[in-house]
Design a protein around this motif. Sequence first.
Motif, PDB file in Angstrom:
ATOM      1  N   ARG A 128      57.933  -3.817  31.531  1.00 47.87           N
ATOM      2  CA  ARG A 128      56.759  -3.245  30.876  1.00 47.87           C
ATOM      3  C   ARG A 128      57.207  -2.414  29.665  1.00 47.87           C
ATOM      4  N   ILE A 129      58.254  -1.605  29.860  1.00 50.50           N
ATOM      5  CA  ILE A 129      58.750  -0.766  28.768  1.00 50.50           C
ATOM      6  C   ILE A 129      59.618  -1.593  27.821  1.00 50.50           C
ATOM      7  N   GLY A 130      60.484  -2.422  28.369  1.00 53.00           N
ATOM      8  CA  GLY A 130      61.354  -3.240  27.532  1.00 53.00           C
ATOM      9  C   GLY A 130      60.575  -4.158  26.616  1.00 53.00           C
ATOM     10  N   GLY A 131      59.429  -4.650  27.081  1.00 55.91           N
ATOM     11  CA  GLY A 131      58.630  -5.551  26.276  1.00 55.91           C
ATOM     12  C   GLY A 131      57.937  -4.884  25.107  1.00 55.91           C
ATOM     13  N   ALA A 132      57.782  -3.563  25.172  1.00 57.90           N
ATOM     14  CA  ALA A 132      57.113  -2.831  24.087  1.00 57.90           C
ATOM     15  C   ALA A 132      58.088  -2.114  23.174  1.00 57.90           C
ATOM     16  N   LEU A 133      59.296  -1.873  23.648  1.00 53.19           N
ATOM     17  CA  LEU A 133      60.203  -0.955  22.958  1.00 53.19           C
ATOM     18  C   LEU A 133      60.553  -1.411  21.548  1.00 53.19           C
ATOM     19  N   SER A 134      60.672  -2.698  21.331  1.00 53.94           N
ATOM     20  CA  SER A 134      61.067  -3.195  20.006  1.00 53.94           C
ATOM     21  C   SER A 134      59.994  -2.975  18.947  1.00 53.94           C
ATOM     22  N   ALA A 135      58.777  -2.700  19.381  1.00 52.05           N
ATOM     23  CA  ALA A 135      57.698  -2.426  18.421  1.00 52.05           C
ATOM     24  C   ALA A 135      57.733  -0.986  17.924  1.00 52.05           C
ATOM     25  N   TRP A 136      58.559  -0.175  18.528  1.00 50.03           N
ATOM     26  CA  TRP A 136      58.620   1.245  18.190  1.00 50.03           C
ATOM     27  C   TRP A 136      59.684   1.497  17.132  1.00 50.03           C
ATOM     28  N   ASP A 137      59.384   2.420  16.218  1.00 43.50           N
ATOM     29  CA  ASP A 137      60.366   2.896  15.253  1.00 43.50           C
ATOM     30  C   ASP A 137      61.289   3.872  15.965  1.00 43.50           C
ATOM     31  N   VAL A 138      62.592   3.703  15.809  1.00 44.30           N
ATOM     32  CA  VAL A 138      63.540   4.570  16.512  1.00 44.30           C
ATOM     33  C   VAL A 138      63.405   6.027  16.082  1.00 44.30           C
ATOM     34  N   ASP A 139      62.765   6.279  14.956  1.00 46.16           N
ATOM     35  CA  ASP A 139      62.550   7.653  14.505  1.00 46.16           C
ATOM     36  C   ASP A 139      61.263   8.259  15.044  1.00 46.16           C
ATOM     37  N   ASP A 140      60.468   7.470  15.750  1.00 45.40           N
ATOM     38  CA  ASP A 140      59.241   7.998  16.346  1.00 45.40           C
ATOM     39  C   ASP A 140      59.618   9.087  17.357  1.00 45.40           C
TER      40      ASP A 140
END
Length: 439
Positions: A138-150
């Motif tokens: 659930r988390i792994g599937g969304a993580l790539s959509a996040w900016d690492v600086d968020d």
Amino acid sequence: MTYTDADAARHYEQALGSLLHFREEVAAEAGAVLQASPRSVMGNVLRTYLGLLGTEEKDAAEAATAFGAHRRDVPPAGLTPRERMHVEAASCWLGGDMHRAGRILAELVVAYPKDALALAVGHQIDFLTGNATLLRDRIGGALSAWDVDDPHYGLLQGMYAFGLEEAGHYTLAERVGLEAVERNARDVWGIHAVVHAYEMQGRHEDGIRYLDARTDDWSTGNYLNVHNWWHYALYLLATGRTDSVLAVYDDAVHHEGSAGAAMELLDAASLLWRLYLTGTDTGDRWPALADAWAQRHDGAYYAFNDVHAVMAYVGADRISDAERLVRDREAWLRGAGTGRPALSNVAMTAEIGLPVCRALVAYGQRRYADAVDLLVPVRHRLHGFGGSHAQRDAVQRTLVEAALHAGRHDLARTLLSERLNLRPQCPYGRDARARLQSA
């Protein structure tokens, strides 16, 4: 955000940050959202989730009343698609279907992968239903959509680390968890993920050192501090420091000032039960804990809690109370099992909760062969009623000890072979194998 003014939205963001950090301020901030905008859809959804996350039947009932009033006041036609999905997920969980609520939130984050509330609540549902694969994906599937600086990215990493650990990726879980905590020193869920990774590898001294180095970050001011103290006590128990285990229990896990929350009481029962299995004298702690469970007057709401209440009753030699709880749940199943089959707790209770409760009672009555016969069919399905591998290990140890007491030596050898090949340095496994060899 429908019916939500700028001031309410500001409080919502602060509440979300507190939720992700497990800070106690989340309740006040969620209240401030609704004070500013009483009809705020997401404010009401957030309040509802908060009433559900603690697995407290009374809180859930209050949340259901408030959310029902909100839904009557705010028609769904004017809501955004994302809000409608949140409303549906919250409604399903209030209705007892945790699994469907989790599925709706999973669908939501496919379209809106940066919805931190959907990810956080879905992650906790995966934990409460024992779904290790979804805890990871659930988390792994969304993580790539996040900016690492968020600013929330590191907190998502902490969730991901826990999912990785529960799915068996211990080395990666440790690395991701350590990185998450480097980003947010007070990410107690990330700290908790690292602690789990050490526990599952039998690296108890590493765990003690890690928690000691960060005591100020995790030990106070958050909803997870009792649970992380419980992990600290598990490390002490594994390294043979029983006196220190009881000191942690008295100071942090359960004492006169404890709130009596189910999540805290189950940690207390789980810790004392491990000592019970070793025959350790725990003084008057069992009667006090059994009283705390009895004072809750819990109905059939979450089978995982029921099992730990039974541990407390058996440990206090209040077998009649344990048997009464079992009879109550059996009667509830006869009604709920036919009338409301969508209730997640129906299957949890029927398939896992009741067999484990009966086994604990049998163990307390020294009917060890009966305990074995009750636990063997469910031992590979225990995840079905929630919790983590570390939490459920109290039940797995009960099976090992019952097999040893019952003279089921072949079964005990098999169980210990499983444990020691996963964690060869685990003191409990080595001690139990020595007792088996002696027998």
